[in-house]
Design an enzyme around this catalytic site. Structure first.
Site, PDB file in Angstrom:
ATOM      1  N   GLY A 134      -0.158   2.088   7.428  1.00  0.00           N
ATOM      2  CA  GLY A 134      -0.081   1.160   8.560  1.00  0.00           C
ATOM      3  C   GLY A 134       0.564  -0.175   8.240  1.00  0.00           C
ATOM      4  O   GLY A 134       0.302  -1.165   8.938  1.00  0.00           O
ATOM      5  N   LYS A 135       1.419  -0.229   7.236  1.00  0.00           N
ATOM      6  CA  LYS A 135       2.040  -1.502   6.843  1.00  0.00           C
ATOM      7  C   LYS A 135       2.943  -2.062   7.939  1.00  0.00           C
ATOM      8  O   LYS A 135       2.903  -3.255   8.223  1.00  0.00           O
ATOM      9  CB  LYS A 135       2.865  -1.321   5.560  1.00  0.00           C
ATOM     10  CG  LYS A 135       2.032  -0.928   4.351  1.00  0.00           C
ATOM     11  CD  LYS A 135       2.886  -0.780   3.108  1.00  0.00           C
ATOM     12  CE  LYS A 135       3.949   0.279   3.240  1.00  0.00           C
ATOM     13  NZ  LYS A 135       3.410   1.636   3.503  1.00  0.00           N
ATOM     14  N   THR A 136       3.764  -1.189   8.530  1.00  0.00           N
ATOM     15  CA  THR A 136       4.678  -1.677   9.569  1.00  0.00           C
ATOM     16  C   THR A 136       3.898  -2.125  10.802  1.00  0.00           C
ATOM     17  O   THR A 136       4.223  -3.152  11.412  1.00  0.00           O
ATOM     18  CB  THR A 136       5.699  -0.573   9.940  1.00  0.00           C
ATOM     19  OG1 THR A 136       6.436  -0.244   8.762  1.00  0.00           O
ATOM     20  CG2 THR A 136       6.657  -1.050  11.016  1.00  0.00           C
ATOM     21  N   CYS A 184      -5.437  10.185  -2.743  1.00  0.00           N
ATOM     22  CA  CYS A 184      -6.261   9.318  -3.586  1.00  0.00           C
ATOM     23  C   CYS A 184      -5.924   9.563  -5.059  1.00  0.00           C
ATOM     24  O   CYS A 184      -5.158  10.470  -5.399  1.00  0.00           O
ATOM     25  CB  CYS A 184      -7.745   9.574  -3.322  1.00  0.00           C
ATOM     26  SG  CYS A 184      -8.286  11.164  -3.968  1.00  0.00           S
ATOM     27  N   GLY A 207       0.855  -1.183   0.000  1.00  0.00           N
ATOM     28  CA  GLY A 207       0.000   0.000   0.000  1.00  0.00           C
ATOM     29  C   GLY A 207       0.887   1.227   0.000  1.00  0.00           C
ATOM     30  O   GLY A 207       2.112   1.114  -0.096  1.00  0.00           O
ATOM     31  N   GLU A 235      10.119  -2.221   4.850  1.00  0.00           N
ATOM     32  CA  GLU A 235      10.638  -1.293   3.830  1.00  0.00           C
ATOM     33  C   GLU A 235      11.261  -2.039   2.654  1.00  0.00           C
ATOM     34  O   GLU A 235      12.338  -1.689   2.151  1.00  0.00           O
ATOM     35  CB  GLU A 235      11.642  -0.314   4.452  1.00  0.00           C
ATOM     36  CG  GLU A 235      10.992   0.570   5.508  1.00  0.00           C
ATOM     37  CD  GLU A 235      11.902   1.693   5.997  1.00  0.00           C
ATOM     38  OE1 GLU A 235      12.947   1.935   5.367  1.00  0.00           O
ATOM     39  OE2 GLU A 235      11.555   2.313   6.997  1.00  0.00           O
ATOM     40  N   ALA A 236      10.569  -3.073   2.203  1.00  0.00           N
ATOM     41  CA  ALA A 236      11.106  -3.964   1.172  1.00  0.00           C
ATOM     42  C   ALA A 236      11.347  -3.250  -0.152  1.00  0.00           C
ATOM     43  O   ALA A 236      12.151  -3.714  -0.970  1.00  0.00           O
ATOM     44  CB  ALA A 236      10.156  -5.136   0.960  1.00  0.00           C
ATOM     45  N   ASN A 237      10.676  -2.116  -0.374  1.00  0.00           N
ATOM     46  CA  ASN A 237      10.870  -1.379  -1.631  1.00  0.00           C
ATOM     47  C   ASN A 237      12.281  -0.815  -1.779  1.00  0.00           C
ATOM     48  O   ASN A 237      12.682  -0.459  -2.877  1.00  0.00           O
ATOM     49  CB  ASN A 237       9.841  -0.251  -1.755  1.00  0.00           C
ATOM     50  CG  ASN A 237       9.715   0.551  -0.496  1.00  0.00           C
ATOM     51  OD1 ASN A 237       9.106   0.102   0.478  1.00  0.00           O
ATOM     52  ND2 ASN A 237      10.314   1.735  -0.471  1.00  0.00           N
ATOM     53  N   CYS A 291      -6.662  13.275  -6.194  1.00  0.00           N
ATOM     54  CA  CYS A 291      -5.861  14.350  -5.606  1.00  0.00           C
ATOM     55  C   CYS A 291      -4.375  14.187  -5.888  1.00  0.00           C
ATOM     56  O   CYS A 291      -3.589  15.104  -5.621  1.00  0.00           O
ATOM     57  CB  CYS A 291      -6.103  14.418  -4.106  1.00  0.00           C
ATOM     58  SG  CYS A 291      -7.819  14.774  -3.671  1.00  0.00           S
TER      59      CYS A 291
HETATM   60 ZN   LIG Z   1      -8.244  12.800  -2.376  1.00  0.00          ZN
END
Ligand SMILES: [Zn+2]
Length: 191
Positions: A23-25, A182, A18, A88-90, A185
């Site tokens: 909130g991945k970590t 999003c 994501g 932080e695999a990216n 935006c």
């Molecule tokens: Zn937006």
């Protein structure tokens, strides 16, 4: 080498992905805590994105924190622990895919967390490749700072303005800021 404390024969790969601020970590650490409650041994890794090596803390400043080993490349990801987590695999190159595959094939449960798109809104290797190989994929949303809708994109701002499409993908330590936004935006300069 076979992982210690292995409850069953099969390993697998879980991807938590994501945009930033989704909130991945936290999700990675939630899974780690639950695994430990079940008595599973856990080892966490993080890539070196600056000159700091050794060990570091990952997780929120005001809550759950865990120690992770900082490694320079995916080659160094190795552990006897049944559960192997990568945050932080990216920031790893595509070697990570083969490494994670081989860990899973040796019976490890591998949990990988990282962003899946660049500030240009394009797939960010190696996460898309990992998502294709993983048994389980969860894509988390943040909240768009502009409109409050679910955010999936990393808005990069340089001096308060949207970044240019020709800017490099990864700039560590630059004077810039990121926001979760999003689709509507999200802005990128192309002029
Ligand atoms: Zn937006």
């Amino acid at each position: 080498m076979s992982p210690r404390n292995r409850p069953e024969e099969n390993g697998w790969i879980e991807v938590i992905t994501g945009c930033m601020f989704s909130g991945k970590t936290e999700e990675l650490l939630r899974r780690v805590r639950r695994a430990e409650l079940a008595g599973h041994e856990v080892k966490l890794f993080k890539p070196a994105v600056d000159d700091r090596y050794g060990e570091t803390e990952i997780g929120s400043h005001n809550g759950n924190q865990r120690t992770a080993e900082v490694v320079e490349s995916a080659e160094e990801l190795d552990s006897e622990a049944y559960v192997v987590g990568v945050d932080e695999a990216n920031f790893f190159d595509e070697q990570l895919v083969d490494k994670v595959q081989s860990l899973a094939e040796r019976g490890h449960r591998v949990i990988v967390s990282g962003i899946d798109s660049t500030f240009r809104g394009e797939p960010f290797p190696p996460l898309p490749q990992l998502m294709a190989q993983a048994e389980f994929v969860d894509k988390l949303n943040a909240v768009c700072v502009k409109c409050g809708e679910p955010a999936t994109r990393n808005q990069r701002l340089v001096d308060g303005e949207p970044a240019h499409i020709d800017d490099p993908t990864v700039v560590v330590g630059a004077d810039e800021k990121y926001e979760a936004r999003c689709r509507s935006c999200f802005k990128i300069r192309t002029d």
